[in-house]
Design a protein around this motif. Structure first.
Motif, PDB file in Angstrom:
ATOM      1  N   LYS A  87      -8.217  -5.192  -4.683  1.00 26.14           N
ATOM      2  CA  LYS A  87      -6.904  -5.484  -3.903  1.00 26.14           C
ATOM      3  C   LYS A  87      -6.689  -7.034  -3.776  1.00 26.14           C
ATOM      4  O   LYS A  87      -5.965  -7.701  -3.910  1.00 26.14           O
ATOM      5  CB  LYS A  87      -6.517  -4.856  -2.656  1.00 26.14           C
ATOM      6  N   THR A 114      -2.506   0.984  -4.626  1.00 26.52           N
ATOM      7  CA  THR A 114      -3.028   2.412  -3.833  1.00 26.52           C
ATOM      8  C   THR A 114      -4.334   2.860  -4.236  1.00 26.52           C
ATOM      9  O   THR A 114      -4.887   2.246  -5.238  1.00 26.52           O
ATOM     10  CB  THR A 114      -2.054   3.550  -4.002  1.00 26.52           C
ATOM     11  N   ASP A 136       0.996  -1.211   0.027  1.00 32.42           N
ATOM     12  CA  ASP A 136       0.035   0.014   0.178  1.00 32.42           C
ATOM     13  C   ASP A 136       0.764   1.233  -0.077  1.00 32.42           C
ATOM     14  O   ASP A 136       1.962   1.122   0.484  1.00 32.42           O
ATOM     15  CB  ASP A 136      -0.971   0.085   1.274  1.00 32.42           C
ATOM     16  N   ASP A 154      -7.460  -2.523   3.405  1.00 35.90           N
ATOM     17  CA  ASP A 154      -6.346  -3.588   2.967  1.00 35.90           C
ATOM     18  C   ASP A 154      -6.520  -4.923   3.780  1.00 35.90           C
ATOM     19  O   ASP A 154      -5.964  -6.127   3.601  1.00 35.90           O
ATOM     20  CB  ASP A 154      -5.032  -2.944   3.500  1.00 35.90           C
ATOM     21  N   GLY A 165      -0.266  -3.191   4.389  1.00 41.88           N
ATOM     22  CA  GLY A 165      -1.397  -2.383   4.214  1.00 41.88           C
ATOM     23  C   GLY A 165      -1.736  -1.627   5.672  1.00 41.88           C
ATOM     24  O   GLY A 165      -1.367  -2.441   6.580  1.00 41.88           O
TER      25      GLY A 165
END
Length: 1111
Positions: A790, A701, A438, A813, A808
């Motif tokens: 993700k 991100t 991240d 995350d 993350g």
């Protein structure tokens, strides 16, 4: 738990309409958005109903199959004919379902939720909904307590040990005639070892994540709602759908809320869910068809940073976005770690060998011994022998050594500010080949800073602006005056302020209360000069905070100090400015909005000039260049407000519209500032070290593409030229055909470039071929990603065979942290991210370097541990049993002493090997290939069994039978004797003579193995290096002083079992002559020298036979 009410929810679109309606642009946003979203089974329905079918646009038609990631059908992706509007089809739609509360009007919202915003729900209605749909809490995960207990007890070698213990108990009684005390002792020891292993297994699992506790703690405890026309305080768990909720700055949202009334300065920090680095303004009407992107929904778990308002609760508990993420996070992981897979593989190998040998023993007993030597091996002794074979093959000390090794390394990592929450994943980090990181808070400082500024016609980097602003010259140049004007506007037109408690600290360390943009501008202004001094010059009369509609913030001020005018505006402007009656408007905002409103600008001479087309073009070009670099650009401006042009007083309600009218034109451009969230200072070197270690670092991100690409370059993730950075357009959708062409595609990727940058909206349309190309890039940047995207990224890399680490810090995350082979969170991360992760970096991201090094050393050290345990604890213990069964000679090593070797004398040294330092080249080698590099392979078995094990076995047999030879028990007399041992001449009167001498022989075999293992310990400390290159003492980088206490402990244990008379009967041993301690030492030294020669040969001939066989 359902968010909408069954009796009140209505389908907002009931008429049948053609999917291919050409007038789609004229439809309401909600309907048009749903028409553009096409799910997995669309093509199948088209095939069944024809190309001109019509459908009701309802939730019954817009449906999906099993895929939770792609909104395209597999067939249409392969054909390449899927049309999609990325802006309206972010994959979060699959994460949260067909949420449309942001698209309906306020009136429809009230109707569907059955609530009057003026009175709120009645207490009775709230109670009914709470009873029907449950409390606003998240469902706890299943504990699987009994399943865990079962595997603690019977997993690994546990079932073998328990079964062996039970069988030996049976051999003791009732089969024993008479019952043998040695069998009872062996059974008790086996059961004790079984219990100890179960306890260690439970200890390993003790640190399992407790995600739901974290999630509960993240929600507010109290909130205010409107019920029965009264504002009431209730617990967040009692919130129900339809409640009218009040919120203000500092509140955390207890549920998903549709805003119905907000102040102009209401903002929400949603970074914990979406990864956005800046607070988002709250509005009452949606401008985005995507639920997660819209600004009229307050998401559960997010913070209100400023302003206040009220809204209608539309989702609670598991049905919120936060709840969906929590479900993914709390789901029990069924996947084994790489180390678990390796240990299971090792267990299978050992058990297979054990079963084969047991079958041989049974075959020999049934086909020969039972018939020819009936009294030699009764069933009770057969059972003991079979258990002895199992004991010989099972390295009972390995589970203890593995757990202790992992615990020790976890403790070492903790000293490096690395917290390993699960011991099983310690080794996984060492085999990570792809690290998905991240950006915000992990790679970057999560602190926006100004990097460039434009003043007049000059662009200055931060250092140049600081040097010019802090010039010690007694006379101020015109350029410094212009910069001073920018400094005043940045300081005064700013909602941020320094925390007085940190004002004594250096500027970068001071805490600023305010959003990231205000913090950056205020810190920049303080660098150019004291902001308190600038703020004291002017008195605030009116303030209009930044909002997403206007894209700027402004303040109207009047002079509070005689120096205010000369410091803030040009000399020409000052001549016509009346400090007593006139006012000054300062503006800060988006250049795209404010540049067209500017008529003048501050030049290099600090005077105001007309903003002609050439200057306007220059400013726009600079702004565009900074934007392409991923920087956020802010314009600072001003406008004089003579009293004659002000029609209302600041206290008047009409003053705001008057000021906004003035802000539409006639502004003076003072300058531009460019900002970015910089990478942490250590990040570039960390990324370089990881790259050297063969670990590819990818960025994932929530920021936009340009920003993500720029940060990736500054972090060292992207190192190639811009023309080598690929996009989705460079990825062919299909592999080339036999003739070299690509079906339905004209361009081929000639070779894998050095980097590719992708947006989250592009991921669902990617084909498997495109993914196969993406995972091969040395650097990949995924921008504008949502939680499920993700998760998809992690799964795609894992499916390609890579060991994936995910870092993350936010709630968004958490699912991917859980899905990755190892999840890594910084210590500053959110609670749920910390709980979902396997490893926490308590210091900085640079801690990941020693984490990788020690993670790799765990596997290497465990391999050394196995290489140490197998020769004596397995191979050399097996042959006494087999030779006794097949050749009829006495079992020269008692079954009890086998357990002592495995669980006592060898165990301490095996644990000491866990303290071995990482080898010097551990971070210059590529990560372990989990498909080829196994914990136990044929090379290690060959080395442990046929090389070291054979030498130790032959030496131990030779010394034991040499002693018996000297005592009159010749090997010839024992060979094929099958228990019919002749008493040597001169000892006929001693009935126990043979038994006592065999017991001493068993002790000699035992002592010989213990001593030889000391030298084997020194041999396995390194796999390639000489003991002189990696000495155990005298070099702080290689020394391991714990090896010597382990050797001393082995000596003490050996002395206890061979020299204490009371233990002899149980252990099957006797007092060992002193010379049988020193002879094995000399022979062990010979083994060490032989091993040194083998390592030298490998170094001398790296491609030779010995090198290919080296473990």
């Amino acid at each position: 738990m359902s968010s909408p009410l069954d009796s009140t929810i209505k389908t907002p679109h009931s008429q049948a309409t053609s999917i291919a309606d050409p007038n789609e642009d004229d439809l309401p946003p909600k309907v048009a958005a749903e028409r553009r979203i096409r799910y997995l089974d669309d093509d199948d329905l088209e095939a069944q109903e024809g190309p001109h079918r019509t459908t009701a646009l309802s939730n019954d038609v817009l449906r999906r199959r099993s895929s939770s990631f792609s909104i395209h059908s597999v067939q249409s992706i392969q054909r390449g004919d899927r049309v999609r509007d990325p802006a309206t089809a972010l994959p979060v739609a699959y994460l949260i379902g067909n949420q449309e509360w942001h698209l309906v009007s306020a009136e429809e919202l009230y109707e569907r939720q059955g609530v009057d915003p003026g009175t709120g729900l009645s207490a009775l209605a709230a109670k009914e909904r709470l009873s029907k749909y449950g409390r606003n809490v998240h469902s706890p995960p299943r504990s699987h307590f009994f399943q865990r207990i079962f595997w603690y007890l019977f997993g690994g070698f546990g079932s073998i040990l328990l079964g062996g213990g039970i069988l030996v108990f049976i051999a003791w009684r009732p089969l024993g005639d008479p019952p043998a005390v040695a069998n009872l002792a062996l059974a008790i020891v086996l059961i004790a070892v079984w219990v100890i292993q179960a306890l260690f297994n439970g200890w390993q699992d003790f640190s399992s994540s407790r995600v739901m506790k974290s999630i509960t703690g993240m929600l507010p405890e109290e909130c205010y709602v409107l019920r029965d026309s009264l504002k009431q305080s209730i617990t967040a768990a009692d919130i129900v759908c339809g409640d009218v909720l009040y919120f203000k700055a500092g509140n955390k949202m207890p549920a998903d809320v549709r805003f119905i009334e907000v102040t102009s300065d209401a903002k929400f920090d949603r970074g914990i869910l979406t990864g956005e680095s800046l607070p988002v303004s709250a509005i009452t009407e949606s401008t985005e068809p995507n639920y997660l992107e819209t600004k009229c929904i307050g998401l559960q778990g997010t913070h209100c940073t400023s302003g206040s308002g009220m809204g209608i609760v539309v989702s609670t508990g598991d049905s919120t976005v936060f709840g969906h993420i929590a479900k993914l996070t709390s789901a029990e992981s069924t996947q084994r770690t790489n180390l678990q897979k390796e240990i299971i593989r090792f267990i299978i190998v050992i058990v297979t060998l054990m079963l084969i040998m047991c079958l041989i023993v049974i075959g020999v007993w049934a086909g020969y011994i039972r018939k020819e030597h009936e009294g030699y091996m009764p069933p009770s002794l057969l059972i003991v022998n079979l258990v002895s074979v199992a004991i010989a093959f099972v390295p009972e000390g390995l589970p203890v050594a593995v757990t202790a090794s992992l615990t020790i390394v976890a403790d070492i990592m903790k000293r490096h500010q690395i917290l390993c929450k699960s011991l099983k994943t310690v080794e996984t980090l060492g085999s990570v080949s792809v690290l998905l990181s991240d950006k915000t808070g992990t790679l970057t400082k999560n602190q926006m800073v100004v990097t460039d500024c434009l003043v007049g016609s000059r662009t200055l980097i931060l250092a140049e602006a600081e040097k010019e602003g802090l010039s010690g010259s007694s006379t101020e140049s015109a350029q410094q005056t212009a910069l001073k004007q920018m400094q005043v506007v940045g300081a005064v037109c700013n909602a941020g302020e320094f925390d007085a408690k940190t004002y004594h600290l250096p500027l970068p360390d001071r805490k600023i209360i305010g959003d990231a943009t205000d913090q950056a501008v205020l810190r920049f202004s303080e660098m150019l000069g004291p902001v308190t001094q600038a703020q004291s010059l002017w008195r605030k009369r009116f303030d209009l905070p930044f909002n997403s509609k206007s894209k700027f913030a402004l303040r109207v001020l009047s002079a509070a100090d005689p120096q205010a005018v000369s410091t803030t505006i040009s000399r020409g402007e000052a001549n016509g400015f009346n400090a007593d009656t006139d006012m000054l408007m300062m503006v800060k905002g988006a250049p795209d909005v404010l540049i067209p409103r500017c008529d003048q600008y501050v030049g290099d001479d600090a005077e105001v000039h007309d903003l002609d087309d050439s200057i306007r073009t220059t400013v726009n070009n600079i702004k565009d260049q900074w934007s392409r670099e991923g920087k956020r650009v802010l314009l600072l401006g001003r406008k004089l407000l003579p009293s004659s042009k002000i029609s209302a007083a600041p206290e008047d309600g009409n003053f705001e519209s008057d000021v906004q009218g003035h802000a539409k034109s006639g502004l003076t451009l003072i300058g531009l500032v460019a900002m970015t969230d910089p990478p942490r200072d250590e990040i570039p070197s960390v990324i370089h070290t990881l790259r050297t270690a063969g670990v590819r670092t990818m960025m994932v991100t929530g920021d936009f593409k340009l920003t993500a690409q720029t940060i990736a370059r500054s972090c060292g993730i992207i190192t190639c030229a811009d023309n080598e950075v690929h996009s989705v357009a460079d990825l062919p959708r299909y592999p080339p055909t036999a003739d070299g062409s690509t079906p339905k595609e004209r361009s081929l990727l000639p070779q894998i470039g050095q980097a590719v940058v992708l947006s989250g909206t592009e991921l669902p349309a990617l084909t498997m071929h495109q993914w196969s190309l993406i995972v091969q890039y040395p650097a990949v940047v995924f921008a504008r990603t949502t939680p499920d995207q993700k998760l998809l990224i992690v799964q795609r890399f894992r499916a390609a065979g890579y060991v994936v680490g995910m870092t993350g810090d936010g709630v968004n995350d958490a699912p991917s942290l859980k899905e990755a082979d190892i999840g890594i969170a910084p210590g500053s991360g959110s609670d749920i991210a910390l709980e979902a992760s396997d490893m926490v970096l308590l210091a900085s991201f640079s801690s990941i370097i020693p984490a990788v090094a020690y993670g790799r050393s765990v596997f290497i050290n465990l391999k050394k541990t196995v290489a140490y345990l197998l020769p004596a604890g397995s191979y050399s213990e097996f042959w006494p049993v087999m030779t006794s069964v097949i050749f009829g000679i006495p079992q020269i090593l008692s079954s009890f002493l086998m357990i002592v070797i495995c669980c006592f004398t060898d165990c301490a040294a095996a644990v000491a090997l866990a303290y071995e330092k990482p080898e010097a080249d551990v971070l210059t080698r590529p990560p372990r290939d989990i498909k080829k590099d196994h914990l136990v392979d044929w090379k290690l078995l060959f080395h442990s069994y046929l090389y070291t094990g054979t030498m130790e076995t032959l030496i131990s047999f030779s010394l034991a039978f040499w002693y018996l030879e000297k005592k009159g028990l010749t090997f010839r007399s024992l060979w094929f004797s099958f228990g019919d041992y002749e008493t040597p001449p001169g000892h006929e009167d001693d009935e126990d003579y043979v038994t006592n001498q065999l017991a001493i022989g068993s002790g000699i075999y035992f002592i010989t193995l213990v001593v030889l293992q000391w030298f084997n310990l020194m041999c396995v400390r390194t796999r390639r290096l000489s003991i002189f290159q990696h000495p155990p003492i005298g070099n702080k980088n290689t020394q391991n002083y714990l090896l010597f206490p382990a050797i001393i402990l082995a000596i003490v244990i050996a002395v206890i079992f061979v020299y204490i008379n009371e233990i002899h009967e149980v252990a099957g041993s006797g007092p060992v002559p002193v010379e049988h301690w020193f002879i094995p030492m000399a022979l062990g030294f010979g083994i060490l020298c032989l091993e040194e020669g083998r390592k030298a040969a490998i170094k001398r001939w790296p491609n030779g036979v010995l090198a290919k066989m080296a473990w």
